[in-house]
Structures are given as C-alpha cells and as structure tokens.
Design an enzyme around this catalytic site. Structure first.
Site, mmCIF file in Angstrom:
data_model
loop_
_atom_site.group_PDB
_atom_site.id
_atom_site.type_symbol
_atom_site.label_atom_id
_atom_site.label_comp_id
_atom_site.label_asym_id
_atom_site.label_seq_id
_atom_site.Cartn_x
_atom_site.Cartn_y
_atom_site.Cartn_z
ATOM 1 N N HIS A 251 0.859 -1.138 0.045
ATOM 2 C CA HIS A 251 0.033 -0.034 0.094
ATOM 3 C C HIS A 251 0.929 1.427 -0.084
ATOM 4 C CE1 HIS A 251 -3.224 -2.553 2.249
ATOM 5 N NE2 HIS A 251 -3.480 -2.395 1.236
ATOM 6 N N LYS B 205 -17.329 -5.554 9.369
ATOM 7 C CA LYS B 205 -16.098 -6.223 9.433
ATOM 8 C C LYS B 205 -15.486 -6.100 10.883
ATOM 9 C CE LYS B 205 -13.677 -6.661 4.908
ATOM 10 N NZ LYS B 205 -12.296 -6.033 4.267
ATOM 11 N N ARG C 10 -2.517 -6.603 -7.967
ATOM 12 C CA ARG C 10 -1.233 -7.432 -7.604
ATOM 13 C C ARG C 10 -1.133 -8.425 -8.429
ATOM 14 N NH1 ARG C 10 -3.291 -8.670 -1.659
ATOM 15 N NH2 ARG C 10 -5.221 -8.708 -3.098
ATOM 16 N N SER D 166 -2.987 -7.664 3.477
ATOM 17 C CA SER D 166 -3.203 -7.247 4.968
ATOM 18 C C SER D 166 -3.688 -9.012 5.646
ATOM 19 C CB SER D 166 -4.231 -6.305 5.169
ATOM 20 O OG SER D 166 -3.980 -4.990 4.557
#
Ligand code: PNS
Length: 162
Positions: free
Chosen positions: A16, A40, A89, A127
């Site tokens: 990031h 979340k 990615r 993450s």
C-alpha cells in the site's frame, strides 16, 4: 487533480505504502481514505489505522489521510476527486476490482478508477496474510512499516489466548 485511494488498510502494508508513494508523484493530492465498515471485525480501530498511515506518509506533503462511511463514490463527490486509485497485484485481483469499478461507475460516472500495478516485490502481499502470519507468531517486519509491525506484535501479545 485529486485522487482517492480507498481501502480497509487493516493494516497498511509496504505494498500500500509503495502505491501511495508512487501515486503522490502523479497527482496534486492523494487522499488515503479508510473505510468505516461496520460489517468487518478489524484488527485495528479506524482511528488507529488513520494514525498509522499518517505516520508512515508524513514525508509526503501532498498525501492526506481520512476516514469515510458509506459509498466510496459519494465520498469522492464530497472531496471533488477525479480519480479512485486501486492497486493490482495479480490477475485474480482483477475480476473483483473490475466488478467494483463497474458498480462505482453505475452509481456515479464522475470519477475514473485507475489501477496501478503493485511493485513486483509486494505482488504477493496482503493485509490478511500479514494478520495470519502475526497470529501464528511469525515476523511481519518485511511486510509492514516498522511502527505498524510494533502495533501488531503488541496486539497479538495482548490477545495471545485468542
Ligand atoms: O482494502 P479493501 O478492503 O480491498 O477496499 C475495498 C473498498 C473499501 C475500496 C470497497 O469495499 C468500497 O469501496 N467500499 C465502500 C462501499 C461501496 O462504495 N460499495 C460500492 C462499490 S463495491
């Protein structure tokens, strides 16, 4: 032009951070926007994530860190941003990112989504992977900024029974 980089950043990774650094050379202003997501269960509170990102981007004068609730396009409207930034990615990211881009465009066509390819060295990094490694006692020193790694170790030591 103002670009928004929205995400969960729970926690921010070196991938990031690399994207923030590179995009800060492309736009007048980058707003790193941490989503307040009631669905979340995060590792770090939003206020902590904002503090962590501010600390590791303090050398970048055109980077602002903020949090938001609700739709990303509404936040983009509010902040008069012309671009939403997302990192790509691997190929498997693309499907979900494209779906998100089309959804956002249906909601409001006043903002363009721009993808930046993640630097090769961080193309495997996420993450969730960082959290899993830390949960099982592994080192995350090579994956997140130093201060964030410290916060992660503190968190898991304090919650070692979980
Ligand atoms: O870091 P993440 O979790 O991949 O980021 C995802 C994020 C926050 C960019 C995305 O979930 C989002 O924009 N959420 C806000 C709600 C929204 O606007 N939904 C419509 C587009 S999918």
């Amino acid at each position: 032009m103002i670009a928004i980089y929205p995400g969960s950043f729970d926690p921010i990774t070196l991938g990031h951070l690399d994207l923030i650094q590179r995009s800060s050379r492309l736009f007048e202003q980058i707003i790193v926007a941490v989503l307040r997501n009631p669905n979340k269960q995060p590792l770090f509170k939003v206020s902590k994530r904002v503090e962590q990102i501010r600390e590791c981007t303090q050398h970048l004068p055109n980077v602002e860190v903020d949090s938001f609730s609700g739709l990303t396009v509404e936040y983009a409207k509010l902040r008069k941003a012309g671009v939403l930034l997302r990192g790509l990615r691997v190929l498997s990211d693309f499907e979900q990112e494209l779906q998100m881009t089309h959804t956002n465009r249906m909601l409001w066509d006043g903002v363009e989504t721009l993808f930046l390819a993640t630097t090769t060295a961080y193309s495997f990094l996420s993450s969730s992977m960082v959290k899993e490694i830390a949960r099982f006692g592994g080192s995350v020193d090579h994956f997140v900024p130093e201060k964030v790694a410290k916060d992660i170790y503190i968190y898991y030591n304090q919650n070692s029974q979980s």
